[in-house]
Design a protein around this motif. Structure first.
Motif, mmCIF file in Angstrom:
data_model
loop_
_atom_site.group_PDB
_atom_site.id
_atom_site.type_symbol
_atom_site.label_atom_id
_atom_site.label_comp_id
_atom_site.label_asym_id
_atom_site.label_seq_id
_atom_site.Cartn_x
_atom_site.Cartn_y
_atom_site.Cartn_z
ATOM 1 N N GLU A 1 -10.490 10.161 -3.913
ATOM 2 C CA GLU A 1 -11.020 11.275 -4.695
ATOM 3 C C GLU A 1 -9.948 11.706 -5.675
ATOM 4 N N VAL A 2 -10.327 11.772 -6.946
ATOM 5 C CA VAL A 2 -9.363 12.136 -7.980
ATOM 6 C C VAL A 2 -8.784 13.516 -7.682
ATOM 7 N N GLY A 3 -7.458 13.576 -7.641
ATOM 8 C CA GLY A 3 -6.776 14.834 -7.383
ATOM 9 C C GLY A 3 -6.588 15.150 -5.915
ATOM 10 N N ALA A 4 -7.235 14.387 -5.011
ATOM 11 C CA ALA A 4 -7.143 14.693 -3.576
ATOM 12 C C ALA A 4 -6.408 13.616 -2.795
ATOM 13 N N GLY A 5 -6.369 12.379 -3.309
ATOM 14 C CA GLY A 5 -5.650 11.331 -2.597
ATOM 15 C C GLY A 5 -6.511 10.119 -2.327
ATOM 16 N N THR A 6 -5.897 9.123 -1.679
ATOM 17 C CA THR A 6 -6.532 7.822 -1.431
ATOM 18 C C THR A 6 -6.229 7.360 -0.021
ATOM 19 N N THR A 7 -7.222 6.727 0.593
ATOM 20 C CA THR A 7 -7.033 6.133 1.909
ATOM 21 C C THR A 7 -7.501 4.683 1.865
ATOM 22 N N PHE A 8 -6.590 3.762 2.153
ATOM 23 C CA PHE A 8 -6.928 2.348 2.302
ATOM 24 C C PHE A 8 -7.038 2.035 3.789
ATOM 25 N N ALA B 1 1.709 7.014 -6.581
ATOM 26 C CA ALA B 1 0.621 7.954 -6.855
ATOM 27 C C ALA B 1 1.041 9.398 -6.599
ATOM 28 N N MET B 2 2.251 9.597 -6.072
ATOM 29 C CA MET B 2 2.741 10.954 -5.776
ATOM 30 C C MET B 2 4.090 11.171 -6.459
ATOM 31 N N PRO B 3 4.128 11.187 -7.783
ATOM 32 C CA PRO B 3 5.420 11.336 -8.478
ATOM 33 C C PRO B 3 6.102 12.670 -8.193
ATOM 34 N N GLU B 4 5.321 13.676 -7.857
ATOM 35 C CA GLU B 4 5.892 14.992 -7.548
ATOM 36 C C GLU B 4 6.064 15.202 -6.054
ATOM 37 N N GLY B 5 5.838 14.161 -5.259
ATOM 38 C CA GLY B 5 5.950 14.289 -3.811
ATOM 39 C C GLY B 5 4.595 14.507 -3.160
ATOM 40 N N GLY B 6 4.568 14.408 -1.819
ATOM 41 C CA GLY B 6 3.322 14.586 -1.096
ATOM 42 C C GLY B 6 3.431 14.055 0.321
ATOM 43 N N GLN B 7 2.277 13.802 0.929
ATOM 44 C CA GLN B 7 2.209 13.352 2.315
ATOM 45 C C GLN B 7 1.780 11.885 2.348
ATOM 46 N N LEU B 8 2.497 11.064 3.096
ATOM 47 C CA LEU B 8 2.150 9.660 3.325
ATOM 48 C C LEU B 8 1.964 9.461 4.819
ATOM 49 N N GLN B 9 0.795 8.963 5.196
ATOM 50 C CA GLN B 9 0.495 8.802 6.620
ATOM 51 C C GLN B 9 0.021 7.379 6.887
ATOM 52 N N VAL B 10 0.569 6.775 7.937
ATOM 53 C CA VAL B 10 0.149 5.453 8.400
ATOM 54 C C VAL B 10 -0.401 5.620 9.806
ATOM 55 N N ASP C 1 -2.601 8.813 1.359
ATOM 56 C CA ASP C 1 -1.674 9.618 0.567
ATOM 57 C C ASP C 1 -2.407 10.828 0.010
ATOM 58 N N THR C 2 -1.629 11.762 -0.531
ATOM 59 C CA THR C 2 -2.191 12.964 -1.159
ATOM 60 C C THR C 2 -1.916 12.929 -2.663
ATOM 61 N N GLY C 3 -2.040 11.716 -3.250
ATOM 62 C CA GLY C 3 -1.696 11.528 -4.652
ATOM 63 C C GLY C 3 -2.833 11.827 -5.607
ATOM 64 N N VAL C 4 -2.771 11.206 -6.780
ATOM 65 C CA VAL C 4 -3.680 11.527 -7.881
ATOM 66 C C VAL C 4 -5.078 10.968 -7.662
ATOM 67 N N GLY C 5 -5.242 9.989 -6.769
ATOM 68 C CA GLY C 5 -6.555 9.404 -6.530
ATOM 69 C C GLY C 5 -6.916 8.332 -7.555
ATOM 70 N N ILE C 6 -7.995 7.597 -7.277
ATOM 71 C CA ILE C 6 -8.448 6.496 -8.133
ATOM 72 C C ILE C 6 -9.779 6.889 -8.754
ATOM 73 N N PRO C 7 -9.890 6.891 -10.094
ATOM 74 C CA PRO C 7 -11.167 7.233 -10.741
ATOM 75 C C PRO C 7 -12.262 6.258 -10.328
ATOM 76 N N PRO C 8 -13.499 6.733 -10.136
ATOM 77 C CA PRO C 8 -14.597 5.850 -9.692
ATOM 78 C C PRO C 8 -14.853 4.681 -10.634
ATOM 79 N N LEU D 1 0.826 -1.208 0.000
ATOM 80 C CA LEU D 1 0.000 0.000 0.000
ATOM 81 C C LEU D 1 0.861 1.260 0.000
ATOM 82 N N CYS D 2 1.971 1.235 0.736
ATOM 83 C CA CYS D 2 2.844 2.407 0.779
ATOM 84 C C CYS D 2 3.558 2.609 -0.564
#
Length: 763
Positions: free
Chosen positions: A613-620, A524-533, A563-570, A517-518
């Motif tokens: 959410e596309v553009g906002a990130g993903t939480t598993f 999903a964050m090729p330009e960097g971002g926040q990863l939280q566990v 993460d604060t990545g690109v998100g997963i399209p519905p 998952l990490c």
């Protein structure tokens, strides 16, 4: 009846008026108007008189003034004509004469000859009443021929022909129908089974349906039913019958024919079975015309490519060719030239997903050998290819694991002397700057040691067991790996609830879940971002559980990777769990990461949630059942200090001279006596010739000549109670389960080694 004595036979002049009979004018008028020919003849055939009809018909045939009646007929009939005249002079006779016409045709005449009584005629006379029956004979002959032909057709027809009365009793049938019913003779069949039509139905419902149709309409065509023959065997038949009516329209009965369609039904069944077989096939079976348009598309094709038959029939094969349309046209040309083509082809399904297929194209020809279509049979080997790639990937990973293990072993052998030396140097360095430098070296060595341990953990294939564990340690291990290997543009945070519940689980598998998952979050964050566990205790009641797929009420430890990545399209939210589905390129993803995650979590009786959410990130969310019973897992305390030895004899076996020498220095300084060996063979020699018993053996596992595992086995054979401390920088699984054996992973600090030595000797 008036006699003919008043007719002027000789001169043809008017009759004697004194002898005239009052009925003669009427008789003359009748003879003049009738179509029959009347002639008065002498007994030798001379014509004395004829009526207008005879004169007209003879003139129309080119006979203007006939002299003799006998000469009107052919030469072959002259004798017969004279015989008929002679007979008529005595009474009556009949004669059928053939007369040739100017056009070469022949006319047939029927002549009735009779004696004419006369008191005044000088010679006996004969009356000839002649009628031209040529047309009638031809019509009768034609009718006879027609009846003969019809009779022949009916008698030799393959279909059974019948005629029925109003009550459906059969009044006539041909031999073919008798044979269908099981008889050799139609007359016998008629006598034995006149009511066969309704009585031979196997299905009473179909008989009722036929009777209903006949009540509504005069004609029934192609009515199919099963007929039971005499003897019990059955035929499939097609019945066509029509009502027979008289001129006023009254129903007289029925006529019809029955055709044996048993072979057709068998062929139809075979075609259905073959079509069913083709549709049940997992292979894609398709037919295209010579222009590449689909004309057949089986169910297997629907399963492989996703197109229904009604969607694709009539479409060109470019629809599934994707970027290989030109290659497919080249293949079609090859098939047309050589008759077939076999090979592997990359096609495209309706969903847009690639389909790798092993395809066999062949040319279909008609009975004259002219190409008419192309048959294609495609086997979907997409998963097979992906599994092969996965296998190759796994092999590469195995090789990398072996390489990593070998490198780790060498690094451990390098780091161990550094850690031992720095601890010993603390006793010889008094100034603060020197001690700070030693602490820096020692910290760097420990960091390298931790990194090597993570590499060994990831390269290890040992599955481990399900046991009660604290997930906090797994998260901390993951955090160290992320901080050391992830890009600096990704900021890592973690949050762990105080008093986090234990779980029943496999530490290695759960580490794999979090790492997968990490890694996905990182990608999903090729330009960097926040990863939280995050790890937290959660309780789900029945209401809350009912809103989450796969959830059950209970207590859980919730692990969240955000993460604060690109998100997963519905639209692909449900597909990300499918095996081999990936949005990454071929070199970066296999499509098995999330499948593995869900599989491991379900093995732990948990479930996975997704919020994206596309553009906002993903939480598993990983929900694992909590183990809230019993005591917390045992934590082994770290030693507070190290006790000195009492002169015990210790053998150190390692192929690295630096490790042997440093171990010697550390152990002798703490009061132990030490003997050294470079491998297992030398160690056994030293063990056997030692003047005093060896109290403890410290040995590496990977050594030349004779490795540590073999040495341990032979030492126990020599001395079953011998105490052994295994120091190794590689995997230590598959070691014999023996008492008085402990394991110390490389690299290790001096106090850890001394503590293990003391504990073994004290035990």
């Amino acid at each position: 009846m008036s006699n003919f004595s008043s007719f002027p036979f000789g001169s043809g002049g008017p009759p004697d008026k004194d002898a005239a009979n009052p009925s003669e004018p009427l008789l003359r008028q009748l003879m003049a108007q009738t179509e029959e020919c009347y002639l008065v003849l002498t007994t030798d055939g001379q014509i004395r008189w004829m009526n207008e009809s005879a004169r007209s018909q003879l003139q129309s045939r080119g006979i203007a003034n006939p002299g003799s009646w006998v000469e009107l007929w052919s030469a072959q009939q002259e004798s017969a004509a004279r015989t008929a005249l002679a007979a008529a002079s005595q009474g009556r006779s009949q004669f059928k004469g053939l007369q040739s016409t100017a056009t070469g045709d022949e006319n047939t005449w029927e002549c009735r000859l009779s004696h004419v009584p006369s008191d005044t005629a000088p010679l006996p006379l004969v009356m000839c009443v002649a009628r031209n029956v040529t047309t009638q004979n031809k019509a009768a002959s034609s009718l006879q021929e027609s009846e003969s032909r019809h009779r022949f057709v009916i008698e030799h027809a393959v279909d059974g022909i019948f005629q029925n009365a109003l009550d459906h009793t059969t009044t006539a049938m041909n031999p073919a129908l008798a044979a269908m019913l099981g008889y050799t003779n139609a007359y016998v069949a008629l006598a034995d089974w006149p009511g066969f039509l309704l009585e031979s139905f196997v299905d009473a419902g179909r008989r009722t349906e036929l009777q209903s149709l006949l009540g509504k309409q005069d004609v029934v065509r192609g009515f199919e039913y099963q007929l039971q023959r005499r003897g019990g065997s059955r035929l499939w038949c097609s019945l066509t019958m029509r009502a027979r009516r008289d001129r006023p329209g009254r129903l007289l009965g029925y006529a019809g024919y029955i055709r044996d369609i048993s072979q057709y039904k068998m062929a139809e069944k075979l075609v259905r079975e073959q079509a069913d077989f083709i549709n049940r096939s997992h292979h894609s079976i398709m037919v295209t015309d010579l222009h590449g348009r689909f004309t057949f598309w089986n169910k297997g094709s629907e399963r492989v490519f996703g197109y229904r038959a009604e969607e694709i029939l009539g479409q060109k094969e470019d629809l599934i060719a994707g970027s290989n349309a030109s290659h497919l046209r080249e293949i079609a040309a090859t098939v047309h030239t050589r008759g077939e083509w076999r090979g592997e082809l990359s096609l495209v399904a309706k969903s847009g997903q690639p389909v790798i297929a092993e395809v066999h194209f062949s040319l279909i020809r008609d009975e004259k050998g002219t190409p008419t279509a192309r048959l294609g049979i495609a086997s979907d080997v997409t998963i097979k290819k992906q599994l092969e790639e996965l296998s190759f990937h796994a092999q590469r990973m195995d090789n990398l694991g072996l390489l990593a293990a070998g490198i780790a072993h060498d690094l451990n052998n390098t780091l161990t002397p550094i850690l031992l030396s720095t601890q010993m140097l603390f006793d010889h360095v008094a100034d603060d700057q020197g001690r700070q430098m030693l602490e820096l070296v020692q910290a760097s060595a420990r960091r390298g040691s931790d990194l090597v341990k993570e590499i060994l953990k990831q390269s290890s294939q040992a599955a481990g067991e399900i046991r009660r564990l604290e997930i906090t340690g797994t998260i901390e291990d993951l955090a160290r790996l992320i901080r050391q290997t992830f890009p600096k543009s990704i900021t890592y945070h973690q949050s762990i609830d105080a008093g986090l519940w234990s779980i029943q689980g496999n530490a290695i598998h759960l580490h794999q879940v979090l790492l997968n998952l990490c890694v996905n979050a990182r990608d999903a964050m090729p330009e960097g971002g926040q990863l939280q566990v995050k790890a937290a205790n959660r309780h789900l009641d029945a209401v809350a559980a009912s809103t989450i797929k796969g959830a059950r009420p209970g207590t859980y430890v919730l692990l969240e990777v955000k993460d604060t990545g690109v998100g997963i399209p519905p639209e692909i939210g449900d597909r990300i769990w499918d095996s081999f589905y990936t949005t990454k390129d071929k070199e970066r993803g296999t499509g098995l990461g999330l499948t593995t995650v869900r599989g491991i979590v379900e093995q732990h009786r948990g479930f996975v949630t997704l919020d994206s959410e596309v553009g906002a990130g993903t939480t598993f969310g990983i929900w694992l059942p909590a183990d809230t019973t019993g005591s917390p897992p045992e934590v082994v305390p770290q030693p507070a200090g190290v006790t000195r030895g009492k002169g015990e004899l210790i053998m150190v076996v390692d192929d690295e001279p630096n490790i042997r020498d440093l171990a010697y220095s550390v152990l002798t300084r703490k009061g132990y006596e030490v003997i050294l060996a470079a491998d297992g063979t030398e160690a056994l020699q030293q063990f056997r010739k030692s003047e005093r018993p060896v109290d403890l053996v410290i040995t590496d596992l990977q050594m030349p000549n004779q490795d540590g595992r073999t040495l341990i086995t032979q030492l126990h054979e020599l001395e079953p109670s011998i105490k052994i401390l295994v120091i190794s920088g590689s995997k230590t699984d598959h070691l014999p389960d023996r008492p008085n054996l402990a394991i110390l992973p490389k690299p290790f600090a001096m106090d850890r080694m001394l503590t293990n030595v003391y504990d073994l000797l004290a035990g």
